[in-house]
Design an enzyme around this catalytic site. Structure first.
Site, PDB file in Angstrom:
ATOM      1  N   GLN A 179       0.814  -1.219   0.000  1.00  0.00           N
ATOM      2  CA  GLN A 179       0.000   0.000   0.000  1.00  0.00           C
ATOM      3  C   GLN A 179       0.849   1.271   0.000  1.00  0.00           C
ATOM      4  O   GLN A 179       0.363   2.345  -0.364  1.00  0.00           O
ATOM      5  CB  GLN A 179      -0.921   0.032   1.228  1.00  0.00           C
ATOM      6  CG  GLN A 179      -2.097  -0.916   1.144  1.00  0.00           C
ATOM      7  CD  GLN A 179      -3.095  -0.542   0.065  1.00  0.00           C
ATOM      8  OE1 GLN A 179      -3.346   0.632  -0.203  1.00  0.00           O
ATOM      9  NE2 GLN A 179      -3.677  -1.535  -0.571  1.00  0.00           N
ATOM     10  N   THR A 237      10.574 -17.655 -17.296  1.00  0.00           N
ATOM     11  CA  THR A 237      10.767 -16.523 -18.204  1.00  0.00           C
ATOM     12  C   THR A 237      10.053 -15.297 -17.643  1.00  0.00           C
ATOM     13  O   THR A 237       8.906 -15.372 -17.230  1.00  0.00           O
ATOM     14  CB  THR A 237      10.253 -16.873 -19.618  1.00  0.00           C
ATOM     15  OG1 THR A 237      11.004 -17.997 -20.080  1.00  0.00           O
ATOM     16  CG2 THR A 237      10.433 -15.706 -20.574  1.00  0.00           C
ATOM     17  N   CYS A 325     -19.593  -8.973   3.857  1.00  0.00           N
ATOM     18  CA  CYS A 325     -20.874  -9.636   3.595  1.00  0.00           C
ATOM     19  C   CYS A 325     -21.045  -9.979   2.125  1.00  0.00           C
ATOM     20  O   CYS A 325     -21.483 -11.062   1.779  1.00  0.00           O
ATOM     21  CB  CYS A 325     -22.040  -8.732   4.003  1.00  0.00           C
ATOM     22  SG  CYS A 325     -22.232  -8.638   5.778  1.00  0.00           S
TER      23      CYS A 325
END
Ligand SMILES: *Cc1c(COP(=O)(O)O)cnc(C)c1O
Length: 401
Positions: A179, A237, A325
């Site tokens: 962050q 790669t 929720c």
């Protein structure tokens, strides 16, 4: 309709200059950096320049930067790599209870492998107490991993102090700085950081690319086995377009850091002040000062974060909520609960994370529509100020259950 993006902590838009170089390395410059021929050599050069730009952003040397597929991989590698290479020294790791799941779930995995983990508590502002870190150290401790800034409430941790303690005790110190990188000045030397995770898409770079900084001399197992890429530490790669984009994003962030912090935190202050003035019964989540410049997080009592979110979305504003929720989980955010919020306050939380391209007009528009939405939801809500929420059923405040 107006569309406003206030969810920069989830992901940022890709800077136009970044997108341009990504495209270049997806089309004309497609070589494999391990190839000896000219196609390979031009790409190798770009990857190494990118490594230098990423290193410069955090005060590291380019040899200490290892590219990964993002923040989650960097976190996994740091924890599992240190655990497995230092097992003979000890089996104890210290972290905090408000880390990102990339850390917490990796710690749970390590517990199953026989490691012992201390999850430090946080105060009401989501800060770890430095004394708690000291007290948690045992002769078995091999690693301390504390995030630089929290993704939900933006609180910045006492990284320098924790780094000093770790260094004194000869314990490795990792920080999940996903962050903070690109938004906040970081110097790994000054902060005594041994390992640091970052992700491109959190600072205007591409998704699916990130890096782990590993201080020279740190004993860590490779991230994955295979070819000799990343000096045999992370085989496979390279994601060249992603890496070049990450380097560009790092360069832009470094050059504009001060200007951008001023711009974003001015907007944040206006938004925070406006919300407090216009909406009654709100509670700021996270530290009032020691927080990320673009993070605004409030609990709106007597409403649900999800309802707020959906209503803001209808008005063209993209935000996010601290309640899970909508993702099918019954539990509100582990971060808000660790800070001691009631389930009700946690369910009413809303995060508005601002960024580079937001304007004064965006803030004004939000301050126009948000108070109306809150008022309307409260007037319809069974959770009005006078309703009783039973302690025995902490989630009764969420109608989705
Ligand atoms: C986004 C984020 C991650 C995960 O990064 P990805 O690149 O999405 O894997 C890890 N930690 C924190 C603090 C984050 O915000």
């Amino acid at each position: 309709m107006r569309r406003i993006y206030f969810d920069h902590s989830a992901t940022t838009p890709v800077d136009a200059e970044v997108a341009k170089v990504v495209m270049e390395y997806m089309t004309e410059k497609f070589g494999n950096p391990s190839s000896i021929h000219a196609f390979g050599r031009e790409v190798r050069k770009a990857v190494e320049e990118s490594r230098e730009r990423v290193a410069a952003l955090i005060g590291a040397s380019s040899k200490e930067i290892f590219f990964t597929s993002g923040g989650t991989e960097a976190d996994n590698w740091a924890l599992k790599g240190i655990a497995s290479a230092n097992r003979k020294k000890g089996n104890h790791i210290i972290t905090s209870s408000i880390e990102h799941h990339a850390i917490l779930h990796t710690c749970e995995y390590l517990e199953k492998q026989g490691f012992s983990i201390t999850y430090l508590p946080v105060d009401e502002n989501a800060r770890v107490n430095v004394e708690d870190v000291k007290k948690a150290i045992t002769d078995q401790t091999i690693l301390i991993s504390i995030m630089f800034a929290n993704n939900e409430v933006g609180t910045i941790q006492p990284i320098k102090e924790i780094g000093e303690i770790a260094r004194e005790q000869g314990i490795y110190f990792h920080t999940d700085a996903v962050q903070a990188v690109g938004h906040y000045p970081i110097d790994v030397g000054e902060y005594n950081i041994d390992l640091l995770s970052m992700a491109g898409h959190k600072f205007y770079g591409p998704k699916g690319v990130g890096a782990l900084y590993i201080r020279r001399g740190v004993k860590i197992a490779p991230g994955q086995q295979g070819g000799a890429q990343e000096r045999t530490m992370r085989a496979g790669t390279e994601n060249v377009p992603g890496i070049v984009g990450l380097g560009k994003a790092a360069e832009i962030a470094k050059n504009n850091m001060e200007k951008e912090i001023t711009h974003v935190s001015d907007l944040k202050d206006k938004l925070m002040r406006g919300i407090v003035e216009k909406v009654p019964d709100v509670k700021l989540n996270g530290h009032p000062e020691l927080r990320m410049p673009g993070n605004v997080n409030f609990s709106f009592l007597y409403v649900e974060g999800e309802s707020l979110l959906l209503n803001l979305d209808l008005k063209g504003i993209a935000a996010s909520s601290g309640s899970a929720c909508t993702s099918g989980s019954l539990d509100p955010s582990h971060v808000l609960l660790a800070m001691g919020l009631t389930h009700e306050a946690a369910h009413g939380s809303l995060r508005l994370s601002l960024g580079r391209y937001n304007t004064e007009e965006d803030i004004a528009y939000c301050l126009e529509v948000l108070p109306e939405i809150v008022e309307r939801l409260r007037s319809m809500s069974p959770l009005g100020a006078n309703s009783i929420i039973h302690e025995s059923n902490p989630c009764s405040s969420c109608s989705l259950h």
